[in-house]
Motif scaffolding. Structure first.
Motif, short mmCIF file in Angstrom:
data_model
loop_
_atom_site.label_atom_id
_atom_site.label_comp_id
_atom_site.label_asym_id
_atom_site.label_seq_id
_atom_site.Cartn_x
_atom_site.Cartn_y
_atom_site.Cartn_z
N ASN A 1 0.83 -1.21 0.00
CA ASN A 1 0.00 0.00 0.00
C ASN A 1 0.87 1.26 0.00
N GLU A 2 0.22 2.42 -0.14
CA GLU A 2 0.94 3.69 -0.23
C GLU A 2 1.76 3.97 1.01
N ALA A 3 1.24 3.62 2.19
CA ALA A 3 1.97 3.85 3.44
C ALA A 3 3.30 3.09 3.43
N TYR A 4 3.30 1.88 2.93
CA TYR A 4 4.53 1.10 2.86
C TYR A 4 5.51 1.74 1.88
N GLY A 5 5.01 2.14 0.73
CA GLY A 5 5.87 2.80 -0.26
C GLY A 5 6.53 4.05 0.29
N ARG A 6 5.76 4.86 1.02
CA ARG A 6 6.33 6.06 1.64
C ARG A 6 7.37 5.70 2.70
N LEU A 7 7.07 4.68 3.49
CA LEU A 7 7.97 4.27 4.57
C LEU A 7 9.35 3.89 4.05
N ILE A 8 9.39 3.20 2.92
CA ILE A 8 10.70 2.78 2.42
C ILE A 8 11.29 3.75 1.40
N GLY A 9 10.58 4.83 1.10
CA GLY A 9 11.14 5.88 0.27
C GLY A 9 10.95 5.75 -1.22
N LEU A 10 9.88 5.09 -1.65
CA LEU A 10 9.61 4.98 -3.08
C LEU A 10 8.67 6.09 -3.53
N SER A 11 8.81 6.53 -4.77
CA SER A 11 7.92 7.57 -5.28
C SER A 11 6.52 7.02 -5.55
N SER A 12 6.42 5.73 -5.83
CA SER A 12 5.12 5.08 -6.03
C SER A 12 5.13 3.74 -5.31
N HIS A 13 4.06 3.45 -4.60
CA HIS A 13 3.98 2.17 -3.89
C HIS A 13 3.99 0.99 -4.86
N LEU A 14 3.62 1.22 -6.10
CA LEU A 14 3.61 0.15 -7.10
C LEU A 14 5.01 -0.25 -7.54
N ASP A 15 6.00 0.57 -7.19
CA ASP A 15 7.38 0.24 -7.53
C ASP A 15 7.91 -0.96 -6.76
N VAL A 16 7.18 -1.44 -5.76
CA VAL A 16 7.63 -2.64 -5.04
C VAL A 16 7.39 -3.91 -5.84
N ILE A 17 6.45 -3.89 -6.75
CA ILE A 17 6.03 -5.10 -7.46
C ILE A 17 7.21 -5.72 -8.21
N GLY A 18 7.43 -7.02 -7.91
CA GLY A 18 8.49 -7.77 -8.54
C GLY A 18 9.85 -7.63 -7.87
N ARG A 19 9.93 -6.81 -6.82
CA ARG A 19 11.20 -6.58 -6.14
C ARG A 19 11.23 -7.31 -4.80
N SER A 20 12.43 -7.61 -4.34
CA SER A 20 12.61 -8.20 -3.01
C SER A 20 13.05 -7.10 -2.04
N ASP A 21 13.16 -7.43 -0.77
CA ASP A 21 13.66 -6.46 0.21
C ASP A 21 15.05 -5.96 -0.16
N TYR A 22 15.84 -6.82 -0.76
CA TYR A 22 17.21 -6.45 -1.15
C TYR A 22 17.24 -5.42 -2.26
N ASP A 23 16.13 -5.27 -3.00
CA ASP A 23 16.05 -4.31 -4.10
C ASP A 23 15.50 -2.97 -3.68
N MET A 24 15.13 -2.82 -2.42
CA MET A 24 14.49 -1.60 -1.94
C MET A 24 15.53 -0.56 -1.50
#
Length: 61
Positions: A33-56
């Motif tokens: 969700n958007e809160a998670y995306g903001r927490l880890i510093g992504l411009s869009s929460h959808l940028d997590v898709i297909g990535r692992s924790d190591y890619d964040m």
């Protein structure tokens, strides 16, 4: 092959309070969700898709 997350589950994550996301059996994000995306510093929460924790950009590892 990536697994698609149902629209209903995406809606649940979007309205649930706090930081939420889910991963597949290979620990790659299917959605967050958007809160998670903001927490880890992504411009869009959808940028997590297909990535692992190591890619964040954050230190979620």
């Amino acid at each position: 092959m990536p697994v698609d997350l149902s629209t209903e589950l995406q809606k649940f994550f979007d309205v649930a309070p706090g930081c939420w996301g889910c991963k597949d059996e290979n620990s790659s994000f299917l959605y967050a969700n958007e809160a998670y995306g903001r927490l880890i510093g992504l411009s869009s929460h959808l940028d997590v898709i297909g990535r692992s924790d190591y890619d964040m950009p954050g230190r979620t590892v």
